[in-house]
Write a protein that holds these residues in place. Structure first.
Motif, PDB file in Angstrom:
ATOM      1  N   ILE A  70       6.403  -4.960   6.818  1.00 27.77           N
ATOM      2  CA  ILE A  70       5.351  -5.219   5.809  1.00 27.77           C
ATOM      3  C   ILE A  70       4.151  -4.304   6.046  1.00 27.77           C
ATOM      4  CG2 ILE A  70       3.815  -6.934   4.785  1.00 27.77           C
ATOM      5  CD1 ILE A  70       5.687  -9.127   5.699  1.00 27.77           C
ATOM      6  N   ARG A  71       3.738  -3.624   4.988  1.00 30.54           N
ATOM      7  CA  ARG A  71       2.427  -2.949   4.976  1.00 30.54           C
ATOM      8  C   ARG A  71       1.584  -3.661   3.930  1.00 30.54           C
ATOM      9  NH1 ARG A  71       1.080   3.409   4.746  1.00 30.54           N
ATOM     10  NH2 ARG A  71       1.752   3.134   6.904  1.00 30.54           N
ATOM     11  N   HIS A  72       0.345  -3.991   4.337  1.00 31.52           N
ATOM     12  CA  HIS A  72      -0.499  -4.817   3.452  1.00 31.52           C
ATOM     13  C   HIS A  72      -1.960  -4.423   3.662  1.00 31.52           C
ATOM     14  CE1 HIS A  72      -2.138  -8.439   1.552  1.00 31.52           C
ATOM     15  NE2 HIS A  72      -0.941  -8.585   1.013  1.00 31.52           N
ATOM     16  N   GLU A 120       0.885  -1.178   0.000  1.00 33.90           N
ATOM     17  CA  GLU A 120       0.000   0.000   0.000  1.00 33.90           C
ATOM     18  C   GLU A 120       0.913   1.216   0.000  1.00 33.90           C
ATOM     19  OE1 GLU A 120      -2.511   0.145   3.484  1.00 33.90           O
ATOM     20  OE2 GLU A 120      -4.224  -0.639   2.381  1.00 33.90           O
ATOM     21  N   PRO A 121       0.427   2.377  -0.466  1.00 34.23           N
ATOM     22  CA  PRO A 121       1.283   3.566  -0.493  1.00 34.23           C
ATOM     23  C   PRO A 121       1.725   4.000   0.904  1.00 34.23           C
ATOM     24  CG  PRO A 121      -0.737   3.915  -1.762  1.00 34.23           C
ATOM     25  CD  PRO A 121      -0.911   2.634  -1.021  1.00 34.23           C
ATOM     26  N   SER A 122       2.895   4.628   0.972  1.00 30.70           N
ATOM     27  CA  SER A 122       3.407   5.157   2.246  1.00 30.70           C
ATOM     28  C   SER A 122       4.510   6.160   1.953  1.00 30.70           C
ATOM     29  CB  SER A 122       3.985   4.026   3.090  1.00 30.70           C
ATOM     30  OG  SER A 122       4.701   4.545   4.194  1.00 30.70           O
ATOM     31  N   THR A 123       4.534   7.233   2.704  1.00 28.90           N
ATOM     32  CA  THR A 123       5.694   8.138   2.682  1.00 28.90           C
ATOM     33  C   THR A 123       6.406   8.062   4.026  1.00 28.90           C
ATOM     34  OG1 THR A 123       4.678   9.603   1.075  1.00 28.90           O
ATOM     35  CG2 THR A 123       6.443  10.541   2.408  1.00 28.90           C
ATOM     36  N   ARG A 124       5.696   8.393   5.125  1.00 27.62           N
ATOM     37  CA  ARG A 124       6.315   8.471   6.451  1.00 27.62           C
ATOM     38  C   ARG A 124       6.870   7.133   6.938  1.00 27.62           C
ATOM     39  NH1 ARG A 124       3.154  12.552   5.850  1.00 27.62           N
ATOM     40  NH2 ARG A 124       2.088  11.001   4.615  1.00 27.62           N
ATOM     41  N   THR A 125       6.034   6.110   6.932  1.00 28.22           N
ATOM     42  CA  THR A 125       6.444   4.830   7.519  1.00 28.22           C
ATOM     43  C   THR A 125       7.611   4.237   6.736  1.00 28.22           C
ATOM     44  OG1 THR A 125       4.127   4.532   8.107  1.00 28.22           O
ATOM     45  CG2 THR A 125       5.553   2.616   8.332  1.00 28.22           C
ATOM     46  N   LYS A 126       7.485   4.218   5.419  1.00 24.57           N
ATOM     47  CA  LYS A 126       8.527   3.584   4.593  1.00 24.57           C
ATOM     48  C   LYS A 126       9.827   4.371   4.690  1.00 24.57           C
ATOM     49  CE  LYS A 126       9.071   1.396   0.070  1.00 24.57           C
ATOM     50  NZ  LYS A 126      10.081   2.100  -0.738  1.00 24.57           N
ATOM     51  N   GLN A 162      -3.980  -2.750  12.599  1.00 25.14           N
ATOM     52  CA  GLN A 162      -3.029  -2.177  13.557  1.00 25.14           C
ATOM     53  C   GLN A 162      -1.912  -1.438  12.824  1.00 25.14           C
ATOM     54  OE1 GLN A 162      -2.262  -2.746  17.227  1.00 25.14           O
ATOM     55  NE2 GLN A 162      -4.464  -3.025  17.413  1.00 25.14           N
ATOM     56  N   HIS A 163      -1.292  -0.493  13.519  1.00 26.71           N
ATOM     57  CA  HIS A 163      -0.126   0.243  12.988  1.00 26.71           C
ATOM     58  C   HIS A 163       0.772   0.501  14.198  1.00 26.71           C
ATOM     59  CE1 HIS A 163       2.379   2.689  10.601  1.00 26.71           C
ATOM     60  NE2 HIS A 163       1.515   3.545  10.099  1.00 26.71           N
ATOM     61  N   PRO A 164       1.436  -0.574  14.694  1.00 25.91           N
ATOM     62  CA  PRO A 164       2.094  -0.453  15.996  1.00 25.91           C
ATOM     63  C   PRO A 164       3.217   0.584  16.066  1.00 25.91           C
ATOM     64  CG  PRO A 164       2.583  -2.575  14.960  1.00 25.91           C
ATOM     65  CD  PRO A 164       1.505  -1.949  14.158  1.00 25.91           C
ATOM     66  N   THR A 165       4.001   0.751  14.990  1.00 25.43           N
ATOM     67  CA  THR A 165       5.091   1.737  15.121  1.00 25.43           C
ATOM     68  C   THR A 165       4.552   3.168  15.097  1.00 25.43           C
ATOM     69  OG1 THR A 165       5.639   1.665  12.748  1.00 25.43           O
ATOM     70  CG2 THR A 165       6.870   0.188  14.209  1.00 25.43           C
ATOM     71  N   GLN A 166       3.406   3.391  14.437  1.00 27.55           N
ATOM     72  CA  GLN A 166       2.776   4.720  14.513  1.00 27.55           C
ATOM     73  C   GLN A 166       2.314   4.965  15.946  1.00 27.55           C
ATOM     74  OE1 GLN A 166       2.277   7.187  12.017  1.00 27.55           O
ATOM     75  NE2 GLN A 166       1.695   8.437  13.774  1.00 27.55           N
ATOM     76  N   SER A 167       1.707   3.953  16.560  1.00 25.03           N
ATOM     77  CA  SER A 167       1.259   4.104  17.936  1.00 25.03           C
ATOM     78  C   SER A 167       2.437   4.404  18.861  1.00 25.03           C
ATOM     79  CB  SER A 167       0.531   2.833  18.382  1.00 25.03           C
ATOM     80  OG  SER A 167       0.170   2.928  19.728  1.00 25.03           O
ATOM     81  N   HIS A 223      -1.445  14.385  14.565  1.00 23.64           N
ATOM     82  CA  HIS A 223      -2.058  13.799  13.359  1.00 23.64           C
ATOM     83  C   HIS A 223      -1.001  12.866  12.768  1.00 23.64           C
ATOM     84  CE1 HIS A 223      -4.017  13.198   9.559  1.00 23.64           C
ATOM     85  NE2 HIS A 223      -4.888  14.168   9.700  1.00 23.64           N
ATOM     86  N   PRO A 224      -1.360  11.616  12.470  1.00 19.23           N
ATOM     87  CA  PRO A 224      -0.340  10.696  11.943  1.00 19.23           C
ATOM     88  C   PRO A 224       0.113  11.029  10.527  1.00 19.23           C
ATOM     89  CG  PRO A 224      -2.510   9.663  11.923  1.00 19.23           C
ATOM     90  CD  PRO A 224      -2.667  10.977  12.633  1.00 19.23           C
ATOM     91  N   GLY A 225      -0.700  11.846   9.803  1.00 21.79           N
ATOM     92  CA  GLY A 225      -0.404  12.112   8.410  1.00 21.79           C
ATOM     93  C   GLY A 225      -0.717  10.891   7.553  1.00 21.79           C
ATOM     94  N   PRO A 226      -0.884  11.071   6.253  1.00 25.43           N
ATOM     95  CA  PRO A 226      -0.971  12.368   5.586  1.00 25.43           C
ATOM     96  C   PRO A 226      -2.273  13.068   5.973  1.00 25.43           C
ATOM     97  CG  PRO A 226      -1.511  10.590   4.048  1.00 25.43           C
ATOM     98  CD  PRO A 226      -1.089   9.933   5.314  1.00 25.43           C
ATOM     99  N   PHE A 227      -2.280  14.416   5.942  1.00 27.11           N
ATOM    100  CA  PHE A 227      -3.481  15.149   6.368  1.00 27.11           C
ATOM    101  C   PHE A 227      -4.185  15.761   5.163  1.00 27.11           C
ATOM    102  CE2 PHE A 227      -0.175  18.242   6.138  1.00 27.11           C
ATOM    103  CZ  PHE A 227       0.839  17.811   6.990  1.00 27.11           C
TER     104      PHE A 227
HETATM  105  N1   CP Z   1       1.310   7.837   9.181  1.00 22.69           N
HETATM  106  C1   CP Z   1       1.536   6.990   8.144  1.00 22.69           C
HETATM  107  O1   CP Z   1       1.439   5.764   8.257  1.00 22.69           O
HETATM  108  O2   CP Z   1       1.867   7.643   6.990  1.00 22.69           O
HETATM  109  P1   CP Z   1       2.251   6.907   5.645  1.00 22.69           P
HETATM  110  O3   CP Z   1       0.996   6.239   5.122  1.00 22.69           O
HETATM  111  O4   CP Z   1       2.755   7.995   4.713  1.00 22.69           O
HETATM  112  O5   CP Z   1       3.301   5.890   5.948  1.00 22.69           O
END
Ligand code: CP
Length: 292
Positions: free
Chosen positions: A98-100, A45-51, A126-131, A247-251
């Protein structure tokens, strides 16, 4: 700890140990992991921050990072997630982030592979590292979680961030309230008005309205989402002096949060992103050292 897939699996002690380790990384700089480990980031799945922050954390720890692009992988030929993971295990990878899109995708992997799995977000699960980075940011601000009033508002039912944080904050002694349209509350009880909660909240955590998961345009009895449920400039004025905005983003600027509030003095939004690197260093180190 060999894997990190859900905040539900972490004890209070394990959470605090990761926060303390992240604090050390933040204050004392980089420590390379002794011994070489190979890791890869599988994002379906798309990601900027986490990846990007996992990649930064991996480089700071001196890990070997194998690039993986799902859109150029054999996933496109129908290879399953399980077969992809077993392939990377055979090649010699120690851990995978892994993001899925599938809730609980990791259940088909744990116990069937020697590779450590770090969940970078599963569907609406779940999104444990964001938490953990949210907890780290709150602890930096207030020192502890006991009796803090945390308001989580937005698209709760689709949010893995809401689910992870509700589990963790409650475990740590905070009072968590949800504000959203009733049909977006999922398994949680929610309130419907800012009036009841804005003045008492220590943390106002806004979640993205996931337009891609809603079929119709979102309006509420003639009001836009922003007017009815967003953090407007007028509502920000009612917040406690030392309260913070997260805010976890993206906003979506002008939807869940007024454009002008994203970088206002109460906002810790970019601080959360900075802290994500230290938390992910701590998680990678914990999981890699915890391998049997
Ligand atoms: N907060 C967060 O998970 O952002 P990304 O989807 O850009 O990784």
């Amino acid at each position: 700890m060999q894997h990190l897939v859900s905040m539900k699996h972490l004890t209070e002690e394990e959470i605090m140990a990761i926060l303390d380790r992240a604090d050390t990384f933040k204050k004392r700089g980089v420590r390379e992991l002794p011994g070489k480990y190979s890791v890869s980031n599988l994002f379906f799945e798309p990601s900027t921050r986490t990846k990007m922050s996992f990649e930064m954390a991996q480089r700071k720890l001196g890990l070997d990072v194998l690039p993986f692009e799902s859109s150029f992988s054999s996933t496109l030929k129908g290879e399953t997630l399980y077969d992809t993971v077993k392939t990377l295990e055979a090649i010699g990878v120690d851990a995978l982030v892994i993001r899925h899109p599938e809730d609980g995708y990791y259940e088909q992997l744990i116990g069937r592979t020697s590779v450590s799995i770090i969940n970078g977000g599963d569907g609406s699960g779940q999104h444990p590292t964001q938490s953990l980075l949210d907890l780290f940011t709150i602890k930096e601000e207030f020192g502890s979680f006991q009796e803090l009033n945390v308001l989580i508002t937005g698209d709760i039912t689709h949010s893995r961030v809401a689910r992870s944080n509700a589990d963790a904050l409650t475990k740590l002694g905070a009072n968590v309230t949800f504000l959203c349209p009733a049909e977006w509350a999922g398994e949680f009880n929610s309130v419907d008005s800012w009036d009841e909660v804005i003045k008492n909240s220590d943390v106002v955590m806004l979640l993205r309205v996931q337009h891609e998961r809603h079929e119709a345009e979102i309006t509420f009895a003639g009001e836009s989402y922003h007017e009815r449920y967003g953090l407007t400039e007028a509502r920000e004025q009612l917040m406690k002096e030392n309260a913070i905005i997260m805010h976890p983003g993206p906003f979506n600027r002008g939807v869940e949060i007024a454009d002008t509030l994203i970088e206002c003095p109460k906002s810790r939004i970019f601080k959360q992103m900075e802290n994500g690197v230290y938390i992910r260093m701590a998680v990678l180190e914990t999981v890699l050292k915890g391998r049997n």
